[in-house]
Design an enzyme around this catalytic site. Structure first.
Site, short mmCIF file in Angstrom:
data_model
loop_
_atom_site.label_atom_id
_atom_site.label_comp_id
_atom_site.label_asym_id
_atom_site.label_seq_id
_atom_site.Cartn_x
_atom_site.Cartn_y
_atom_site.Cartn_z
N HIS A 147 -9.50 1.07 4.85
CA HIS A 147 -8.24 1.25 5.58
C HIS A 147 -8.48 2.21 6.74
O HIS A 147 -9.28 3.14 6.64
CB HIS A 147 -7.18 1.82 4.62
CG HIS A 147 -5.80 1.78 5.20
ND1 HIS A 147 -5.36 2.70 6.14
CD2 HIS A 147 -4.76 0.94 5.00
CE1 HIS A 147 -4.11 2.42 6.47
NE2 HIS A 147 -3.72 1.35 5.81
N ASN A 163 0.87 -1.18 0.00
CA ASN A 163 0.00 0.00 0.00
C ASN A 163 0.90 1.23 0.00
O ASN A 163 1.50 1.55 1.02
CB ASN A 163 -0.88 -0.04 1.26
CG ASN A 163 -1.68 1.24 1.46
OD1 ASN A 163 -1.80 2.06 0.54
ND2 ASN A 163 -2.22 1.42 2.65
N TRP A 164 0.98 1.88 -1.15
CA TRP A 164 1.89 3.02 -1.26
C TRP A 164 1.32 4.29 -0.61
O TRP A 164 2.01 5.29 -0.51
CB TRP A 164 2.21 3.30 -2.73
CG TRP A 164 3.30 2.41 -3.28
CD1 TRP A 164 3.73 1.22 -2.78
CD2 TRP A 164 4.10 2.68 -4.45
NE1 TRP A 164 4.75 0.72 -3.56
CE2 TRP A 164 4.99 1.60 -4.59
CE3 TRP A 164 4.14 3.71 -5.39
CZ2 TRP A 164 5.93 1.52 -5.64
CZ3 TRP A 164 5.07 3.64 -6.43
CH2 TRP A 164 5.95 2.55 -6.55
N LYS A 165 0.05 4.24 -0.23
CA LYS A 165 -0.60 5.42 0.36
C LYS A 165 -0.40 6.65 -0.54
O LYS A 165 -0.38 6.50 -1.75
CB LYS A 165 -0.08 5.67 1.78
CG LYS A 165 -0.08 4.42 2.63
CD LYS A 165 0.11 4.71 4.09
CE LYS A 165 0.29 3.42 4.85
NZ LYS A 165 0.10 3.56 6.27
N GLU A 203 -5.44 -5.11 10.57
CA GLU A 203 -4.41 -4.10 10.80
C GLU A 203 -4.70 -3.36 12.10
O GLU A 203 -5.54 -2.44 12.13
CB GLU A 203 -4.40 -3.09 9.65
CG GLU A 203 -4.10 -3.69 8.29
CD GLU A 203 -3.49 -2.66 7.36
OE1 GLU A 203 -2.39 -2.93 6.85
OE2 GLU A 203 -4.06 -1.59 7.18
N GLY A 262 2.62 1.90 10.74
CA GLY A 262 3.63 2.94 10.60
C GLY A 262 4.36 3.28 11.88
O GLY A 262 5.03 4.30 11.97
N GLU A 282 -6.88 4.59 7.82
CA GLU A 282 -6.63 6.01 7.52
C GLU A 282 -7.85 6.63 6.84
O GLU A 282 -8.12 7.82 7.00
CB GLU A 282 -5.35 6.14 6.68
CG GLU A 282 -4.12 5.92 7.56
CD GLU A 282 -2.90 5.40 6.83
OE1 GLU A 282 -2.86 5.44 5.59
OE2 GLU A 282 -1.98 4.92 7.53
N GLY A 327 2.73 -1.27 4.24
CA GLY A 327 2.80 0.14 3.90
C GLY A 327 4.22 0.57 3.58
O GLY A 327 4.73 0.35 2.49
N GLY A 328 4.88 1.16 4.57
CA GLY A 328 6.21 1.75 4.38
C GLY A 328 7.21 0.85 3.66
O GLY A 328 7.93 1.30 2.76
N SER A 332 3.40 -2.50 10.31
CA SER A 332 4.86 -2.55 10.54
C SER A 332 5.49 -3.89 10.13
O SER A 332 6.45 -4.34 10.78
CB SER A 332 5.18 -2.22 12.00
OG SER A 332 4.77 -0.90 12.30
C1 PEP Z 1 -0.71 0.04 5.98
O1 PEP Z 1 -0.74 1.22 5.71
O2 PEP Z 1 -1.63 -0.70 5.58
C2 PEP Z 1 0.41 -0.47 6.76
C3 PEP Z 1 0.33 -1.68 7.24
O3 PEP Z 1 1.46 0.38 6.96
P1 PEP Z 1 2.90 -0.01 7.59
O4 PEP Z 1 3.34 -1.30 6.97
O5 PEP Z 1 3.79 1.15 7.21
O6 PEP Z 1 2.71 -0.15 9.05
#
Ligand code: PEP
Length: 253
Positions: free
Chosen positions: A100, A13-15, A170, A176, A102, A235-236, A214
């Site tokens: 999500h 997920n590049w957000k 999640e 993050g 967010e 994500g990251g 994470s």
């Molecule tokens: C996400 O945004 O779905 C996520 C899991 O982010 P991260 O891996 O950066 O925690």
């Protein structure tokens, strides 16, 4: 159906990250994937809307799928700034992340709205990656299982199958932050999700349940070995080819 018969999915997920120049990372990923033994998992990347078409073109000859990060419930119409699931399909997407945390938080999306978005994803013939997860306060209050199963009950429509839906657990506080729940906590929530899916859906035992929050190369193998964890939403660590590939190592023989 046993764990072995659910093909894992590792989805990035590049957000709100990435420009056309970022497609170089995707080209690097394809090169890395070609140079190594194939991972026993499906792979997808969900870039911002602006990159879906270009990324799909970039990945056309590869086994890496593309996804969107959200969609509007309607097919078209007067919804300035929104994107429909049909538009994502038209641009080459196969998956759409829906619900999500967010979006639940930043855009005040309710379970009801998310439910209609999942149905929109199916209407367009795509696969929904539907996210659930508790906040830190809810966990501290011992409400995690109630929150997660409540979100599933209200956000996941009745027509869910192993083919059209993937669930991503999640924990909001793990996204993050570099913090990850204890393995036993992940196992407990994934088992509860599996129980809910089996009770409601004929193919509930075959639906994939991803863990997200994470995930990185250093913890992926351990997390992916937990029962009922059928892949990851990342994500990251999905932004750089080498970091993303390090997570895929968990699924290399
Ligand atoms: C996400 O945004 O779905 C996520 C899991 O982010 P991260 O891996 O950066 O925690």
């Amino acid at each position: 159906m046993s764990l072995q018969t659910r093909t894992p999915l590792v989805a990035g997920n590049w957000k709100m990250n990435g420009l056309l120049s970022s497609l170089d990372e995707v080209r690097s990923l394809v090169k890395i994937l070609k140079s190594k033994q194939a991972a026993n998992s499906e792979i997808a990347i969900c870039p911002p809307f602006t990159l879906v078409g270009a990324m799909a073109e970039c990945l056309r000859e590869s086994d890496v799928a593309v996804g969107g990060q959200d969609c509007h419930p309607d097919q078209s119409g007067a919804h300035t700034g929104d994107i429909s699931a049909e538009m994502l399909a038209d641009s080459g997407a196969r998956y759409v992340i829906v619900g999500h945390s967010e979006r639940r938080h930043d855009h005040k999306e309710s379970d009801l709205v998310i439910n209609s978005k999942v149905q929109a994803v199916w209407r367009a013939g795509l696969v929904a990656i539907m996210c659930v997860g508790e906040t830190e306060t809810q966990r501290d209050q011992g409400k995690t299982l109630d929150v997660v199963t409540g979100q599933l009950h209200n956000s996941l429509p009745d027509g869910a199958t192993a083919e059209n839906a993937v669930i991503a657990y999640e924990p909001v506080w793990a996204i993050g932050t570099g913090r990850v729940p204890a393995n036993s906590d992940v196992a407990e929530v994934h088992a509860a999700i599996r129980g809910h899916l089996k009770e409601r859906f004929a193919t509930g035992g075959e639906m994939r349940i991803l863990y997200g929050g994470s995930v990185k190369g250093s913890n992926a193998s351990e997390l992916m070995a937990i029962p009922n964890v059928d892949g990851a939403l990342v994500g990251g660590a999905s932004l750089r080819a080498e970091d993303f590939d390090a997570i895929l190592e968990a699924y290399r023989p």
